[in-house]
Design a protein around this motif. Sequence first.
Motif, PDB file in Angstrom:
ATOM      1  N   UNK A   1     -52.426  25.537  30.968  1.00 56.04           N
ATOM      2  CA  UNK A   1     -51.857  24.096  31.516  1.00 56.04           C
ATOM      3  C   UNK A   1     -49.976  24.386  31.821  1.00 56.04           C
ATOM      4  N   UNK A   2     -50.164  23.583  33.012  1.00 58.63           N
ATOM      5  CA  UNK A   2     -49.122  23.149  34.172  1.00 58.63           C
ATOM      6  C   UNK A   2     -47.960  23.200  33.487  1.00 58.63           C
ATOM      7  N   UNK A   3     -48.474  22.299  31.991  1.00 51.48           N
ATOM      8  CA  UNK A   3     -47.248  21.819  31.579  1.00 51.48           C
ATOM      9  C   UNK A   3     -46.211  22.568  30.869  1.00 51.48           C
ATOM     10  N   UNK A   4     -46.951  23.791  30.300  1.00 49.53           N
ATOM     11  CA  UNK A   4     -46.940  24.810  29.083  1.00 49.53           C
ATOM     12  C   UNK A   4     -44.892  24.953  29.158  1.00 49.53           C
ATOM     13  N   UNK A   5     -44.852  25.273  27.649  1.00 49.85           N
ATOM     14  CA  UNK A   5     -43.499  25.324  28.012  1.00 49.85           C
ATOM     15  C   UNK A   5     -43.204  26.994  28.869  1.00 49.85           C
ATOM     16  N   UNK A   6     -43.873  27.338  28.664  1.00 55.60           N
ATOM     17  CA  UNK A   6     -43.830  29.442  29.465  1.00 55.60           C
ATOM     18  C   UNK A   6     -43.039  28.500  31.190  1.00 55.60           C
ATOM     19  N   UNK A   7     -44.340  27.746  31.677  1.00 52.64           N
ATOM     20  CA  UNK A   7     -43.951  26.803  32.841  1.00 52.64           C
ATOM     21  C   UNK A   7     -42.798  26.512  33.045  1.00 52.64           C
ATOM     22  N   UNK A   8     -42.588  25.075  32.215  1.00 52.36           N
ATOM     23  CA  UNK A   8     -41.439  25.050  31.876  1.00 52.36           C
ATOM     24  C   UNK A   8     -40.260  25.191  32.018  1.00 52.36           C
ATOM     25  N   UNK A   9     -40.669  26.329  31.059  1.00 52.31           N
ATOM     26  CA  UNK A   9     -38.987  27.439  31.151  1.00 52.31           C
ATOM     27  C   UNK A   9     -39.523  27.868  32.568  1.00 52.31           C
ATOM     28  N   UNK A  10     -39.520  28.341  33.105  1.00 53.45           N
ATOM     29  CA  UNK A  10     -39.540  28.914  34.861  1.00 53.45           C
ATOM     30  C   UNK A  10     -39.561  28.599  35.892  1.00 53.45           C
ATOM     31  N   UNK A  11     -40.191  27.229  35.512  1.00 49.40           N
ATOM     32  CA  UNK A  11     -39.597  26.418  36.647  1.00 49.40           C
ATOM     33  C   UNK A  11     -37.912  25.431  36.258  1.00 49.40           C
ATOM     34  N   UNK A  12     -37.661  25.743  35.512  1.00 47.18           N
ATOM     35  CA  UNK A  12     -36.589  24.561  35.256  1.00 47.18           C
ATOM     36  C   UNK A  12     -35.172  25.131  36.396  1.00 47.18           C
ATOM     37  N   UNK A  13     -34.938  25.440  36.797  1.00 52.08           N
ATOM     38  CA  UNK A  13     -34.061  25.990  38.127  1.00 52.08           C
ATOM     39  C   UNK A  13     -33.910  24.935  39.431  1.00 52.08           C
ATOM     40  N   UNK A  14     -35.074  23.856  38.972  1.00 54.84           N
ATOM     41  CA  UNK A  14     -35.731  23.486  39.947  1.00 54.84           C
ATOM     42  C   UNK A  14     -34.240  22.346  39.227  1.00 54.84           C
ATOM     43  N   UNK A  15     -33.955  22.260  38.153  1.00 49.37           N
ATOM     44  CA  UNK A  15     -32.686  20.745  37.708  1.00 49.37           C
ATOM     45  C   UNK A  15     -31.861  21.434  37.681  1.00 49.37           C
TER      46      UNK A  15
END
Length: 479
Positions: free
Chosen positions: A43-57
């Motif tokens: 899923x796009x909103x999995x925690x793994x993806x969220x962590x990897x893309x957190x740099x945008x924040x």
Amino acid sequence: MKWKLTRRFLGSVVTIVVIVGLVNAILLFSLLVFRTMYNFDAEEESMENFSRTFSQYVELQDDKPIVNEKGLEKLQELKAWVQILNKKGEQVAAFYTPSNLKTEYSPIEIVQMYKYKEIDTETTVFIGETDGFSYFVGVKDQGIGRYVLTYDYAKIFKNINILLLLFLIVDIIIALVIGLLFGKRLTTPLYILVEGIQQLRERRFKKMAIPKGVYEDVFRNMNELSVKLDQYEKERDHLDRMREEWISNVSHDMKTPLASIHGYAELMKDSGTDLTPQELHEYTTIINRQSLYMKDLLDDLNLTMRLRNQQLPLQFEDVDIVVFLREMTIELLNDSPFGERQIEFQANVDKAVHKVDKKLLKRAILNFIYNALVHNDENVLVTIRIDNIYPHCGQEQKSGNISTAPVFHTQITIADNGRGIPSKDLEQVFERYYRGTNTANTHGTGLGMAIARDIILAHNGKLDLTSVENKGTSITILL
């Protein structure tokens, strides 16, 4: 035959199981490969993806990383925290981190933090990178976990092959056991049926035990067929014996007049000039009588075959049966062989008109009367009686509101008080190939009674014969 059917059934079951097993294995392997290559269930909103893309924040202020408001909202929504480290592993920023979290990490500690739950059993840590900084994202949720696997592709494929082979062997064993149990149950009745058909082909008519289940009706029908074939076989044997006896009798009856004709013809040929006119007349009379007998015999053969095959056209005409029988009785009494015999005529009706073939009906009735006279003593009493039979007890039939005349049948009875017919011969009296053996008088072809019966049936009539030894015989004709 029994094991042949069982082997075919087992082979079919095993083949189906093997094919299904191979298809399932191929499908399972294909799904695993496809999932590995495309990770289609991530899923796009999995925690793994969220962590990897957190740099945008993460943003830089005065060369220090901070998390913008949207990122903080995401962390609060997910009940997560973030810790940002510099290249030396020192903490430079932290948001919502627990109080017991370390602020400085060595490279090995960073690896340990990512691979294992180093903080507590409920927190899973993910790692990411942005603008030369590293960060940890921690999520406190028992529903989220990470499992690290190490594997060898060669061993995995080897184990898979062993597992598939094991499954295949187990499936085949199961199929053999189940197939043997069910195959024996299903093929045993078939084997018994094949044996039953073989017995029928060999003319051995034996009933089979009827099993419960899907074959019950089949076995019942086979038993009924066996009984009927047995009856037909016995009837055929009986008819064959009667036919042989009849052919023997007819052959004898043909040879006797032929011998007479041939003998007297030879005598006339060799001694023609020495014969007196009286002798010549006597010999020619014998030849003529014997030739007429042979003609009658051939006519009887032809008539019985045409009657039986319904190839004889009947000449129907209106005939008063009362007058018809009375004239026949008078004619019999005026016939010299029977002029002194006891023949009575009783008419219990005044008139009974039917459409009949007068010539054939006369022959049938005369045949019954002749049998009563010829096959009994000279003092036998033969009674010819005619009655009306009312099936509806004399009541009038009604069609709607219209009354019609009562329906009746004409019944002709020819009875005698003679010696009767043995019970064992009653069923054969009307057979074409039967020639009576219960009397010393065997003159005739054995076709008279069969012809008489066929004539009555051709008139859509009914015929019934009853007889008791030493008391007499009664023949009833219903028109």
